[in-house]
Design an enzyme around this catalytic site. Structure first.
Site, PDB file in Angstrom:
ATOM      1  N   SER A 143       0.862  -1.183   0.000  1.00 26.32           N
ATOM      2  CA  SER A 143       0.000   0.000   0.000  1.00 26.32           C
ATOM      3  C   SER A 143       0.898   1.233   0.000  1.00 26.32           C
ATOM      4  O   SER A 143       2.069   1.143   0.383  1.00 26.32           O
ATOM      5  CB  SER A 143      -0.871   0.021   1.263  1.00 26.32           C
ATOM      6  OG  SER A 143      -1.626   1.214   1.335  1.00 26.32           O
ATOM      7  N   TYR A 157      -1.640  -1.141  10.747  1.00 24.90           N
ATOM      8  CA  TYR A 157      -1.762  -1.514   9.326  1.00 24.90           C
ATOM      9  C   TYR A 157      -0.570  -0.991   8.528  1.00 24.90           C
ATOM     10  O   TYR A 157       0.048  -1.722   7.737  1.00 24.90           O
ATOM     11  CB  TYR A 157      -3.070  -0.949   8.770  1.00 24.90           C
ATOM     12  CG  TYR A 157      -3.216  -1.080   7.272  1.00 24.90           C
ATOM     13  CD1 TYR A 157      -3.486  -2.323   6.695  1.00 24.90           C
ATOM     14  CD2 TYR A 157      -3.073   0.031   6.424  1.00 24.90           C
ATOM     15  CE1 TYR A 157      -3.612  -2.447   5.319  1.00 24.90           C
ATOM     16  CE2 TYR A 157      -3.204  -0.096   5.051  1.00 24.90           C
ATOM     17  CZ  TYR A 157      -3.476  -1.330   4.500  1.00 24.90           C
ATOM     18  OH  TYR A 157      -3.589  -1.462   3.135  1.00 24.90           O
TER      19      TYR A 157
HETATM   20  P1  NAP Z   1     -11.247  -6.396   0.687  1.00 25.07           P
HETATM   21  O1  NAP Z   1     -12.146  -5.883  -0.357  1.00 25.07           O
HETATM   22  O2  NAP Z   1     -11.643  -6.335   2.120  1.00 25.07           O
HETATM   23  O3  NAP Z   1     -10.853  -7.900   0.331  1.00 25.07           O
HETATM   24  C1  NAP Z   1      -9.974  -8.608   1.157  1.00 25.07           C
HETATM   25  C2  NAP Z   1      -9.826 -10.007   0.618  1.00 25.07           C
HETATM   26  O4  NAP Z   1      -8.896 -10.728   1.456  1.00 25.07           O
HETATM   27  C3  NAP Z   1     -11.127 -10.800   0.647  1.00 25.07           C
HETATM   28  O5  NAP Z   1     -11.136 -11.705  -0.423  1.00 25.07           O
HETATM   29  C4  NAP Z   1     -11.037 -11.536   1.982  1.00 25.07           C
HETATM   30  O6  NAP Z   1     -11.894 -12.672   1.971  1.00 25.07           O
HETATM   31  C5  NAP Z   1      -9.558 -11.894   1.977  1.00 25.07           C
HETATM   32  N1  NAP Z   1      -8.999 -12.202   3.298  1.00 25.07           N
HETATM   33  C6  NAP Z   1      -9.044 -11.469   4.429  1.00 25.07           C
HETATM   34  N2  NAP Z   1      -8.427 -12.112   5.433  1.00 25.07           N
HETATM   35  C7  NAP Z   1      -7.964 -13.283   4.921  1.00 25.07           C
HETATM   36  C8  NAP Z   1      -7.258 -14.390   5.443  1.00 25.07           C
HETATM   37  N3  NAP Z   1      -6.892 -14.446   6.739  1.00 25.07           N
HETATM   38  N4  NAP Z   1      -6.948 -15.421   4.613  1.00 25.07           N
HETATM   39  C9  NAP Z   1      -7.322 -15.391   3.312  1.00 25.07           C
HETATM   40  N5  NAP Z   1      -7.990 -14.385   2.745  1.00 25.07           N
HETATM   41  C10 NAP Z   1      -8.322 -13.336   3.552  1.00 25.07           C
HETATM   42  O7  NAP Z   1      -9.818  -5.642   0.633  1.00 25.07           O
HETATM   43  P2  NAP Z   1      -9.101  -4.847  -0.565  1.00 25.07           P
HETATM   44  O8  NAP Z   1      -9.408  -3.407  -0.403  1.00 25.07           O
HETATM   45  O9  NAP Z   1      -9.343  -5.512  -1.848  1.00 25.07           O
HETATM   46  O10 NAP Z   1      -7.568  -5.059  -0.122  1.00 25.07           O
HETATM   47  C11 NAP Z   1      -6.783  -6.090  -0.692  1.00 25.07           C
HETATM   48  C12 NAP Z   1      -5.315  -5.745  -0.457  1.00 25.07           C
HETATM   49  O11 NAP Z   1      -5.053  -4.474  -1.021  1.00 25.07           O
HETATM   50  C13 NAP Z   1      -4.923  -5.667   1.002  1.00 25.07           C
HETATM   51  O12 NAP Z   1      -3.644  -6.243   1.185  1.00 25.07           O
HETATM   52  C14 NAP Z   1      -4.877  -4.165   1.277  1.00 25.07           C
HETATM   53  O13 NAP Z   1      -3.954  -3.853   2.289  1.00 25.07           O
HETATM   54  C15 NAP Z   1      -4.415  -3.651  -0.068  1.00 25.07           C
HETATM   55  N6  NAP Z   1      -4.785  -2.243  -0.345  1.00 25.07           N
HETATM   56  C16 NAP Z   1      -6.070  -1.853  -0.571  1.00 25.07           C
HETATM   57  C17 NAP Z   1      -6.345  -0.521  -0.902  1.00 25.07           C
HETATM   58  C18 NAP Z   1      -7.735  -0.033  -1.245  1.00 25.07           C
HETATM   59  O14 NAP Z   1      -7.908   1.152  -1.526  1.00 25.07           O
HETATM   60  N7  NAP Z   1      -8.749  -0.877  -1.280  1.00 25.07           N
HETATM   61  C19 NAP Z   1      -5.304   0.411  -0.951  1.00 25.07           C
HETATM   62  C20 NAP Z   1      -4.001  -0.021  -0.701  1.00 25.07           C
HETATM   63  C21 NAP Z   1      -3.742  -1.355  -0.411  1.00 25.07           C
HETATM   64  P3  NAP Z   1     -12.375 -13.399   3.344  1.00 25.07           P
HETATM   65  O15 NAP Z   1     -12.630 -12.310   4.345  1.00 25.07           O
HETATM   66  O16 NAP Z   1     -13.570 -14.182   2.952  1.00 25.07           O
HETATM   67  O17 NAP Z   1     -11.223 -14.279   3.751  1.00 25.07           O
END
Ligand code: NAP
Length: 258
Positions: A143, A157
């Site tokens: 991130s 985080y």
């Molecule tokens: P999200 O929509 O909440 O999706 C998270 C995904 O991870 C879901 O598929 C969830 O499914 C899975 N997950 C969570 N805990 C898990 C575990 N213990 N084992 C296996 N799977 C797990 O999140 P997102 O926004 O797409 O974020 C994804 C990544 O991008 C993260 O690493 C986050 O730090 C990074 N990120 C996001 C943003 C943003 O703007 N969205 C910005 C910078 C970085 P289940 O809960 O069913 O397991």
């Protein structure tokens, strides 16, 4: 780039929702065979079905990145189903909010278990299969928060996202002998189901800080990941690509302009 990922086998952790689902969709569009891994089967099955309905090859496997045995089962499932494994997208992550004055040890441990230990376990579980590929690739979703910027309530985080980059740099050296590359993408504000729930006012405030004047899409992240996974990126390892519309660049909101 588009033809060179055809028939590659890709495992995407956190592939059932958000950025991971977007990454999986991009690989499927480029002809790869994708295994989505997450804990919740309902979202995972739905995401895999959506990709198949659009003509892609995808399946879902339950897995928890914070448990090595669970990830070993997931990696074995990818290899069994598709005959090997070429690319790991270590994307699963959680982003709970807590002011550091109130942050408990349990909250700290939880986010490190998923985001940092989960990255290690995903890599360890996939490694035996990636070693057998002639172009093994690992792409970690970090991130901008942590490695470059800060955000109140995100100290735990942010620390995990910076820790992932320390891991990537040393892993790049250790994995080089297997001809496996490992790199990271650093997304800015990406539109996901969760982000949209925060409301229009919050989204407009975010938008004001981005020089390109739009929020990112999961495709924006997916294509950066696909580039790092491609044969053309075979000489790049231990590096990062920021995918944020220029968000980290302005010195102040004044510098963004209107
Ligand atoms: P999200 O929509 O909440 O999706 C998270 C995904 O991870 C879901 O598929 C969830 O499914 C899975 N997950 C969570 N805990 C898990 C575990 N213990 N084992 C296996 N799977 C797990 O999140 P997102 O926004 O797409 O974020 C994804 C990544 O991008 C993260 O690493 C986050 O730090 C990074 N990120 C996001 C943003 C943003 O703007 N969205 C910005 C910078 C970085 P289940 O809960 O069913 O397991």
């Amino acid at each position: 780039m588009t033809s060179s990922l055809t028939d590659k086998v890709v495992l995407v952790t956190g592939g059932s929702k958000g950025i991971g689902k977007g990454i999986a969709r991009v690989f499927a569009r480029l002809g790869s065979k994708v295994l989505l891994v997450a804990r919740g089967a309902a979202d995972g099955d739905r995401a895999a079905a959506e990709i198949r309905e659009s003509g892609g090859i995808a399946a879902f496997q339950r897995g928890d990145v914070s448990e090595l045995a669970s990830m070993q089962r997931a990696a074995a499932a990818a290899a069994e189903q598709y005959g090997g494994l070429d690319i790991l997208c270590a994307n699963a992550g959680i982003f709970p909010s807590a002011a550091l004055a109130d942050l408990s040890e349990a909250q700290w441990d939880k986010v490190f278990d998923v985001n940092v230990k989960g990255t290690l376990f995903s890599v360890q579980a996939c490694l035996p299969y990636l070693q057998k590929s002639d172009a093994g690739r690992i792409i970690v979703t970090s991130s901008i928060t942590g490695p470059i910027t800060g955000f109140p309530g995100s100290s735990h985080y942010a620390a995990t996202k910076a820790a992932q980059l320390g891991f990537v740099r040393t892993a790049a050296i250790e994995l080089a002998k297997y001809k496996i590359t490992i790199n990271a993408v650093l997304p800015g504000n990406i539109v996901t189901e969760g982000l949209q729930d925060l409301g229009e006012q919050f989204l407009n405030q975010m938008l004001a800080a981005i020089p390109l004047k739009r929020l990112g899409t999961t495709d924006d992240v997916g294509y950066a990941v696909a580039f790092l996974a491609s044969p053309e990126a075979g000489f790049i390892t231990g590096q990062t690509i920021v995918v944020d519309g220029g968000q980290v660049l302005p010195e102040s909101l004044q510098a963004v302009g209107t």
